[in-house]
Design a protein around this motif. Structure first.
Motif, PDB file in Angstrom:
ATOM      1  N   TYR A   1      -5.676  -7.397   2.185  1.00 31.06           N
ATOM      2  CA  TYR A   1      -6.999  -7.045   1.679  1.00 31.06           C
ATOM      3  C   TYR A   1      -7.804  -8.332   1.509  1.00 31.06           C
ATOM      4  O   TYR A   1      -7.263  -9.357   1.106  1.00 31.06           O
ATOM      5  CB  TYR A   1      -6.914  -6.350   0.314  1.00 31.06           C
ATOM      6  CG  TYR A   1      -6.371  -4.951   0.373  1.00 31.06           C
ATOM      7  CD1 TYR A   1      -7.199  -3.875   0.685  1.00 31.06           C
ATOM      8  CD2 TYR A   1      -5.036  -4.689   0.107  1.00 31.06           C
ATOM      9  CE1 TYR A   1      -6.708  -2.582   0.725  1.00 31.06           C
ATOM     10  CE2 TYR A   1      -4.532  -3.400   0.146  1.00 31.06           C
ATOM     11  CZ  TYR A   1      -5.377  -2.354   0.461  1.00 31.06           C
ATOM     12  OH  TYR A   1      -4.873  -1.080   0.504  1.00 31.06           O
TER      13      TYR A   1
ATOM     14  N   LYS B   1     -12.612  -6.420  -4.577  1.00 27.38           N
ATOM     15  CA  LYS B   1     -11.933  -6.106  -3.318  1.00 27.38           C
ATOM     16  C   LYS B   1     -12.986  -5.677  -2.306  1.00 27.38           C
ATOM     17  O   LYS B   1     -13.783  -4.793  -2.579  1.00 27.38           O
ATOM     18  CB  LYS B   1     -10.904  -4.992  -3.535  1.00 27.38           C
ATOM     19  CG  LYS B   1      -9.980  -4.781  -2.346  1.00 27.38           C
ATOM     20  CD  LYS B   1      -8.987  -3.656  -2.585  1.00 27.38           C
ATOM     21  CE  LYS B   1      -7.828  -4.135  -3.401  1.00 27.38           C
ATOM     22  NZ  LYS B   1      -6.736  -3.125  -3.461  1.00 27.38           N
TER      23      LYS B   1
ATOM     24  N   LEU C   1      -9.891  -3.659   3.632  1.00 28.38           N
ATOM     25  CA  LEU C   1      -8.550  -3.724   4.196  1.00 28.38           C
ATOM     26  C   LEU C   1      -8.652  -4.326   5.588  1.00 28.38           C
ATOM     27  O   LEU C   1      -9.561  -3.977   6.357  1.00 28.38           O
ATOM     28  CB  LEU C   1      -7.962  -2.315   4.287  1.00 28.38           C
ATOM     29  CG  LEU C   1      -6.741  -2.129   5.173  1.00 28.38           C
ATOM     30  CD1 LEU C   1      -5.491  -2.577   4.450  1.00 28.38           C
ATOM     31  CD2 LEU C   1      -6.605  -0.673   5.583  1.00 28.38           C
TER      32      LEU C   1
ATOM     33  N   SER D   1       0.845  -1.191   0.000  1.00 26.09           N
ATOM     34  CA  SER D   1       0.000   0.000   0.000  1.00 26.09           C
ATOM     35  C   SER D   1       0.881   1.240   0.000  1.00 26.09           C
ATOM     36  O   SER D   1       1.687   1.433   0.917  1.00 26.09           O
ATOM     37  CB  SER D   1      -0.901   0.006   1.236  1.00 26.09           C
ATOM     38  OG  SER D   1      -1.522   1.264   1.372  1.00 26.09           O
TER      39      SER D   1
END
Length: 135
Positions: free
Chosen positions: A31, A79, A82, A22
């Motif tokens: 993630y 996705k 996080l 990141s």
């Protein structure tokens, strides 16, 4: 009646925790991805996540996070969120609900405490990256 309720089995849809660099945090972070390795589009996808467990002898629980996706095409990934390093020591629970052809599917995935680490990785289908898979 209860005997009339049909609960379909979730197949070829799973979650994977993948470590990526990141730029924002200037470090590798994990993630969680929703992987649809089926031949069907998923409609009205809802994922509710939280973490819970014991840290230093004290019970901990995070707040609920809700994620909604209008559709997830067949053989694709999305996705989800996080995972902070501080919650990796807890059980991370993801409650998934979606529809295929007006039939509701539902499954709970739990990444056990400390299971998300580089030693537990395998290749994630479709992503072709190393990750921790929860089926």
């Amino acid at each position: 009646m209860k005997k009339d309720i049909q609960i379909p089995v979730v197949e070829n849809v799973f979650l994977a925790a993948v470590q990526e660099f990141s730029v924002e945090f200037n470090e590798k972070v994990w993630y969680v991805y929703l992987v649809n390795d089926s031949d069907f589009d998923l409609d009205s996808v809802m994922i509710v996540s939280s973490a819970f467990g014991t840290l230093n002898g004290e019970m901990k629980k995070t707040s609920l996070l809700r994620h909604a996706f209008p559709a997830v095409p067949a053989v694709s990934v999305v996705k989800v969120e996080l995972l902070e390093n501080s919650v990796l020591a807890l059980n991370n629970e993801f409650m998934l609900t979606y529809f295929i052809e007006n039939k509701m599917y539902d499954k709970v995935f739990i990444f056990k405490s400390n299971a998300i680490n580089e030693n537990n990785t395998e290749e994630v289908p479709i992503l072709f990256l190393e990750g921790v898979i929860e089926r």
